[in-house]
Design an enzyme around this catalytic site. Structure first.
Site: not given
Length: 316
Positions: A109, A309, A106
């Site tokens: 992370c 990510h 989101d």
């Protein structure tokens, strides 16, 4: 005004900053991207790569803020019909790491991964000296934000909640919590988001305090000024973190961070290796370092980076 020791430390960092360790492979880190000499990768078509990334992104967005601890074989399962290079790199990772803990994709992370990994470390080790050390750094960060013109009520609640979590993971306090409760709190938005905001303010303050050091790296990412960058790319929730944010948080709290990179790059010799970079605090002694020691050591926080990510890795 930096003293001579800080200037030397910064000079050393400027010379080698953000170069991943590993074999001399045909990839380089630039911001949140991995640049490859082979474009999308010789082993997959562009469409296949896009579909693979969409599937993984969907998975990342549907996990809790902080997921359960899983064997590294769960990571291999994501790529079982995908890139042979990535499959081989995951095999290499499995020699060094036992498990992965996913975080929600989101934009927060990195901070959530750091949050849980750090508090988990304190809970398991009961390192009271580390708690005292980081509390001193937190107080310095508070004063730094005030000196930059921040009104205390804009960040006080975030600071207080983080300090509360620190006390809770130490045994013997009235507020002491179990491992399961730490995981539950990390998944509770009212707690997790506040701790993320604490890290964001700390990171922003460190970048602004050392603006001359960070400015060249920021200019490599955007045309914004240092202050504009902090207001638009550091402090707001949901903004992804880059090498600038990682370095600033590590420096501000004095906590080393290892980032392991999982990408499709291969070596010029045709071999495959997994690169990593250790973000070591620029000033002061990091955790468990002897006074005046210049010895290298392994960070106790390890994050796995895949483009856009971060997840948590657990060494064997």
């Amino acid at each position: 005004m930096q003293n001579q020791e800080e200037q030397v430390a910064d000079g050393k960092r400027a010379a080698f900053e953000f170069e991943p360790k590993g074999e001399d492979c045909s990839s380089s880190i630039l911001g949140n991207s991995i640049l490859h000499s082979d474009g999308v990768g010789a082993d997959l078509t562009q469409q296949q790569q896009h579909e693979e990334e969409l599937a993984i992104s969907s998975l990342q967005q549907n996990v809790p803020f902080v997921g359960d601890k899983e064997p590294l074989s769960a990571l291999a399962a994501e790529y079982q019909s995908g890139s042979p290079i990535l499959i081989e790199k995951i095999k290499i990772l499995s020699d060094q790491y036992a498990a992965i803990r996913r975080t929600r994709g989101d934009g927060n992370c990195f901070f959530r991964g750091f949050m849980f990994s750090y508090l988990e470390h304190i809970l398991l080790t009961q390192d009271r000296l580390e708690v005292d050390r980081v509390k001193n750094n937190v107080e310095d960060c508070r004063k730094m934000l005030q000196s930059l013109g921040y009104v205390e009520f804009t960040f006080e609640d975030f600071f207080s909640l983080f300090l509360e979590q620190l006390d809770c993971v130490i045994e013997g306090n009235e507020s002491s919590i179990s491992y399961d409760e730490l995981l539950n709190r990390s998944r509770d938005q009212s707690v997790s988001d506040y701790v993320v905001m604490f890290f964001r303010f700390v990171t922003s303050g460190e970048i602004q305090k050392r603006s001359e050091f960070f400015e060249p790296f920021i200019l490599g990412l955007t045309n914004a000024t240092v202050e504009q960058f902090c207001k638009s790319a550091v402090e707001p929730m949901g903004e992804e973190s880059d090498h600038v944010q990682i370095t600033a948080l590590s420096d501000a709290l004095g906590v080393p961070i290892r980032v392991v990179y999982l990408d499709r790059s291969s070596c010029d010799t045709g071999g495959i290796s997994v690169n990593h970079h250790d973000f070591i605090p620029a000033t002061g002694n990091p955790p468990n370092a002897a006074d005046g020691s210049s010895e290298t050591f392994n960070p106790f926080i390890t994050l796995l980076y895949r483009p856009g990510h971060y997840d948590i890795l657990y060494p064997k």
